[in-house]
Structures are given as structure tokens and as C-alpha cells.
Scaffold this motif. Sequence first.
Motif, short mmCIF file in Angstrom:
data_model
loop_
_atom_site.label_atom_id
_atom_site.label_comp_id
_atom_site.label_asym_id
_atom_site.label_seq_id
_atom_site.Cartn_x
_atom_site.Cartn_y
_atom_site.Cartn_z
N LEU A 162 -9.64 2.82 0.58
CA LEU A 162 -8.34 2.25 1.81
C LEU A 162 -9.17 1.29 2.78
O LEU A 162 -10.38 1.51 2.98
CB LEU A 162 -7.88 3.39 2.16
CG LEU A 162 -6.71 4.61 1.54
CD1 LEU A 162 -7.00 5.92 2.35
CD2 LEU A 162 -5.87 4.19 1.45
N GLY A 163 -8.46 0.61 2.80
CA GLY A 163 -8.88 -0.34 3.83
C GLY A 163 -10.52 -1.33 4.35
O GLY A 163 -10.97 -1.49 2.45
N TYR A 200 -0.52 4.89 -2.88
CA TYR A 200 -1.62 5.28 -1.87
C TYR A 200 -2.43 4.64 -1.55
O TYR A 200 -2.93 4.36 -0.57
CB TYR A 200 -1.69 6.46 -1.95
CG TYR A 200 -2.22 7.25 -1.39
CD1 TYR A 200 -1.63 8.18 -0.22
CD2 TYR A 200 -3.86 7.21 -1.08
CE1 TYR A 200 -2.71 8.85 0.86
CE2 TYR A 200 -4.91 8.19 -0.23
CZ TYR A 200 -3.95 9.09 1.00
OH TYR A 200 -4.37 9.94 1.80
N HIS A 202 -5.11 1.24 -0.84
CA HIS A 202 -5.00 -0.46 -1.31
C HIS A 202 -5.86 -0.91 -2.53
O HIS A 202 -5.27 -2.25 -2.38
CB HIS A 202 -5.81 -0.86 -0.57
CG HIS A 202 -5.32 -0.09 1.34
ND1 HIS A 202 -5.81 0.04 2.70
CD2 HIS A 202 -3.66 0.67 1.88
CE1 HIS A 202 -5.42 0.68 3.24
NE2 HIS A 202 -3.70 0.46 3.02
N ARG A 314 -13.35 6.80 -0.41
CA ARG A 314 -14.22 7.73 1.46
C ARG A 314 -15.08 8.71 1.56
O ARG A 314 -15.99 9.11 0.50
CB ARG A 314 -12.93 8.57 1.26
CG ARG A 314 -10.86 8.23 0.93
CD ARG A 314 -10.16 9.28 2.24
NE ARG A 314 -9.80 9.83 0.43
CZ ARG A 314 -8.67 10.27 1.48
NH1 ARG A 314 -8.23 9.48 2.96
NH2 ARG A 314 -7.59 9.91 0.66
N ARG A 451 -9.47 8.37 8.30
CA ARG A 451 -8.16 8.52 9.12
C ARG A 451 -7.91 6.88 9.13
O ARG A 451 -7.09 6.43 9.30
CB ARG A 451 -7.65 9.41 9.76
CG ARG A 451 -7.88 10.51 9.41
CD ARG A 451 -6.70 11.66 10.15
NE ARG A 451 -7.24 12.98 9.86
CZ ARG A 451 -7.27 14.29 9.88
NH1 ARG A 451 -8.01 14.17 11.52
NH2 ARG A 451 -7.04 15.07 9.40
N LEU A 452 -9.10 6.31 10.00
CA LEU A 452 -8.80 4.73 10.23
C LEU A 452 -8.39 3.94 9.14
O LEU A 452 -7.35 2.82 9.50
CB LEU A 452 -9.66 4.30 11.62
CG LEU A 452 -10.65 5.32 13.07
CD1 LEU A 452 -11.08 4.69 13.29
CD2 LEU A 452 -9.17 4.95 13.63
N ASP A 453 -9.53 4.55 8.27
CA ASP A 453 -8.93 3.38 6.75
C ASP A 453 -6.86 3.51 6.73
O ASP A 453 -7.27 2.20 6.58
CB ASP A 453 -9.79 3.62 5.91
CG ASP A 453 -11.30 3.49 6.38
OD1 ASP A 453 -11.75 2.85 7.44
OD2 ASP A 453 -12.10 4.02 5.65
N LEU A 454 -7.30 4.58 6.99
CA LEU A 454 -5.57 4.22 6.31
C LEU A 454 -5.06 3.91 7.11
O LEU A 454 -3.43 2.84 5.76
CB LEU A 454 -5.08 6.22 6.71
CG LEU A 454 -3.87 6.43 5.73
CD1 LEU A 454 -4.02 6.71 4.46
CD2 LEU A 454 -4.03 8.34 5.92
N GLN A 455 -5.03 3.47 7.87
CA GLN A 455 -4.40 2.78 9.38
C GLN A 455 -4.69 1.18 8.96
O GLN A 455 -3.76 0.21 10.08
CB GLN A 455 -3.98 3.05 10.17
CG GLN A 455 -3.63 4.37 11.02
CD GLN A 455 -4.55 4.81 11.85
OE1 GLN A 455 -4.94 4.55 13.21
NE2 GLN A 455 -4.47 6.24 11.51
N GLU A 456 -5.73 0.34 8.63
CA GLU A 456 -6.15 -0.90 8.36
C GLU A 456 -4.94 -0.96 7.35
O GLU A 456 -4.45 -1.06 6.48
CB GLU A 456 -7.34 -1.35 7.94
CG GLU A 456 -8.16 -0.87 8.68
CD GLU A 456 -9.43 -0.84 7.66
OE1 GLU A 456 -10.03 -2.10 7.15
OE2 GLU A 456 -10.69 0.04 8.64
N THR A 457 -4.99 -2.64 6.95
CA THR A 457 -3.74 -3.27 6.43
C THR A 457 -4.64 -4.04 5.05
O THR A 457 -5.99 -3.89 5.41
CB THR A 457 -4.00 -5.31 6.82
OG1 THR A 457 -3.77 -5.54 8.54
CG2 THR A 457 -3.05 -6.09 6.63
#
Length: 462
Positions: A162-163, A200, A202, A314, A451-457
Amino acid sequence: MTRRMLGGAVMVRRSGLGSSGQTRLPSASGESVMKLPESLWAASAAPAIDTPPLAGETGADVAIVGGGFTGLSAALHLAEAGKRVIVLEAGEPGWGASGRNGGQVNPGWRMLPSEVAAKYGGNRTPAVLAMLDQASDLVFDLIGRHGIDCDHERPGLVSAGLGRHAKAFLEAWSREWGEQGVKVERLERAALKDLIGTDYYHIGMHDPRGGHVQPLSFARGLARAAIARGAIVHGGTRVHSVHAHGAGWRLAATGGEVEAEHLLLCTNGYSDRLWPGLERSVVPVTSFIAASEPLDEARRRAILPGRHAVAETRRTLHYFRLDRDDRFVMGGRGNFTNGAEPGSVGHLRKMATAIFPALDGVAWTHRWGGRVAVTPDHTPRLFRLARNVHAGLGFNGRGVAMSTMFGTQLTRLVLGEETDMPVESLGLVPRHGLRQFGLTWYLVSGVMRDRLDLQETPPTWT
Ligand SMILES: Cc1cc2nc3c(=O)[nH]c(=O)nc-3n(C[C@H](O)[C@H](O)[C@H](O)COP(=O)(O)OP(=O)(O)OC[C@H]3O[C@@H](n4cnc5c(N)ncnc54)[C@H](O)[C@@H]3O)c2cc1C
């Protein structure tokens, strides 16, 4: 330096062998025998082989302490080279991490070729890179050559993340290993979904070198192959002490004594105080696995349709796959609140359902844990401890292929041949006692950053 900790882990209590939830039974000698812990692998493995405890005095060219992949691979290769080999294992072959892991055959360890070059220097780098590249091949070649029955599959390993963190890592990995001739394929979100059945993540990558095995069956198969070539394997035989004796070494163990010219210590995350300091060359941490009931046909079609092994990028990673009966098997770190308790896998089940909502409602039938041996820079070590005494350990949660490969490195040391890995003198992890607190902090902060990676575009390949 690679930034991630592998295998997902949390603090373990240092209470010596047998502290990960396994049962001890009284033996004929009165010493407790370590029973194989319950797990999906224990329930579904190829039959155990007869490895009776040592009884009396005996001798060999090489004595090997530890019957996991490292020790068994060394035993097999040394027996093939004509050496008289005795393996002494406190439990049974595969009792340690080798019979409990996720069974994911990972290509090498998580170091980029440029990081390998920075760490090992120009002269050593080509040999280390070749060894990393060939580690997965070695596992599948041994399975083929010795007819090892271990439910092996080689659809490749998918890395998913992610991210920007994932993108940067996967970009570097695919570029650098691509330059080494490995056909690594980058996957956008849609292609990744087609391959593994979830959107799930990216971004991802497919590395054709990876796959999966039933790890306990693989360990038993290695032991069987070693015995067929003349090695002797004693289970239920813990080595208590070692001392120099004439030109070689004398080992005192449960049930008897062994004299040998060479000694190999292959005890990884289960190292005890047998050789002074060895257990402080790694930090043992517990990693956990949860497995579901066999998936029904609809779920089976939706989840991991290509039967790939998947490992996240991760910082606190999860890894998952299907077993031969289509059970979903997921591993990762322990629960922060009760890290040494093997029952703490609720967070894994929750994560599995977040990644594959279709898993909602499945029954989770198995859970277990085992010790991963972590080193500060996440690379394994080959030690020369004394004349004719060597150790190989520190696989950082990626040891199915690499510990098997280290068995060949240890074989070369006994045969007096050049190794790919540099041979070091014993190095202790600095501030060893504090390391487990450091790892816990690493995990807690890693979870927050993940968790911050999860919120990235969602990033895309450019
Ligand atoms: C839960 C978990 C999941 C994992 N998942 C993966 C994965 O999916 N992919 C991957 O590549 N790697 C994975 N790993 C890591 C991998 O399992 C290990 O790196 C590998 O099995 C190490 O093998 P080994 O032979 O060096 O050590 P082990 O298999 O741990 O064997 C060491 C043995 O030494 C014996 N021993 C210790 N002291 C003595 C003594 N004094 N006398 C006699 N015997 C002794 C112990 O009984 C033990 O059996 C995982 C590990 C765990 C714990």
C-alpha cells in the motif's frame, strides 16, 4: 539497509527450549521429551520417520546439533559427499521453526542487490547474489531429486503493498533483480486483483522464483533423504555440553555421547546456552499462524485463484497462501498484549477478512506459533566458533529457502571449500537484553506507519 522486519513478530519470553506452547512428556531417561506442537502442518504432514534417541557412545565425522532445514540440509549434503554424519535433535526433525512456518519459499532475503553490494563489497557480491537467486531453486530441486512428498507448488511469490512505501520498495526490487536477469513482473491494482482475488492492495509484483511447501513434510523428507544416504538422525536427543577432545569434539547429550571431528550448530531461534554467546547472536521473536477450514467452492474461486504465496511489503507484514486442502493460511506478528501466547491470532483473522471479505463466516481451525531468529541488519550469519565448529543462523523469518541453502554453505566449510557467504567470528547482538523492547517499539511504530500507508492515494507504475 532494508527497512522492514520480516516474519512479523513480537516479544517472546526467554525460557529456553519448549516455551512456545508445546507439551513436554517424560522420557525413559526421566528427561522431558518435546512433543511436536499442534498445528495444521502436524495434522497434515507426511508420516513421521523413525529417529530414535541416542543410546550410548558413538562417533562420526560430523555432529550436527539441530534437526531443522539447516541441519538436515547439511546432513543430506554431507552424507552425499561421503561423510559420516549424526544429527542430534532435541525434539524431532522439523520440531522447531522448520515444521511450523508458513511454508512460503521466498527468493533470498529482503535485500536489494545494491544493498548486498554495499554490505559485502565488490569481491563477495556476485557469489552472495547468486546464492540468493538460487535458494528457491535449491528447495524445489531437492524435492524433485529426492522425491520429497510435501505438497509443493511453484506458482511464484506475489509481493503486495500500500502507498508510496510499497511502490518504492517494489520498484527498486523489480528494477534491480530485473538487471540480474530475474523476470519480475510489476502488477497494477487491477492486475493484482485478477491474480490474487483482492483489491485491498494498491500495487504488487510477481516473482516467479517463489512457491510453497508443507514445511513439516519438507523437513521430514530432508531427514528421510539424509538417512537414505547414510546419515544418522537422533530425535529426542538434546545436547547438553560440548568440549574439545583430541583432534575433535565430544558432545554429551540425552542418552549418550558423540565424538566428531566437526561440529555444526544449527539451532537458530531455539539456540540455548550450549555454545557460549550463540543464543545472543540473534533475537528470538514469536511469529503466529492461523488456518481456516477448507474453503468452499465459491470462496475457493474468489480467493488466491492462482494459488500464489503472498507476502506483504508492510513493515509489520502478513503472509498468506492456500494449503493442499484449500485452507486459508495466514501468518504475521503476535498480539502486542500477549506476545508469547500462541492463542493470540484474532488480529490475523480480522486482517484476513479485511483483505478477503469472502472469508467472513469461515471457521478457523488451527493456530500455532514458533520462533523466528532476528538479526539487527536482517541478514543471516555464518560463524566460525572454534576449530572445526561452525554455525549458520539468523534467517529473519525468510528461512525456508535460505536455511536450506545455509546447509550447503556449512557443508562446504566441513569439506574445506570456499563459501558464498562470508564466515565471521561470533558476533553478539549489541544490548541484547534490550532488543526485544526495541522490536516491540519497532512493531508498534510500524503498525502506525502502515496505517498511514493505507490512507494514501493508490500509486501506479510510471
Ligand atoms: C511461525 C513462523 C512462520 C514462518 N514462515 C516462514 C515462511 O513462510 N517462509 C520462510 O522462508 N520462512 C519462514 N519462517 C522462518 C523459517 O521457518 C526458519 O528460518 C527456518 O525454519 C530455520 O530453520 P533452522 O533449521 O535454522 O531452525 P529450526 O527449524 O528452528 O531448528 C532448530 C532446531 O534446533 C533444535 N535444538 C536447539 N538446541 C538444541 C540442543 N541443545 N540440542 C538438540 N537440539 C537443539 C531445536 O529443537 C530445533 O528443532 C517462519 C518461522 C516461523 C516461526
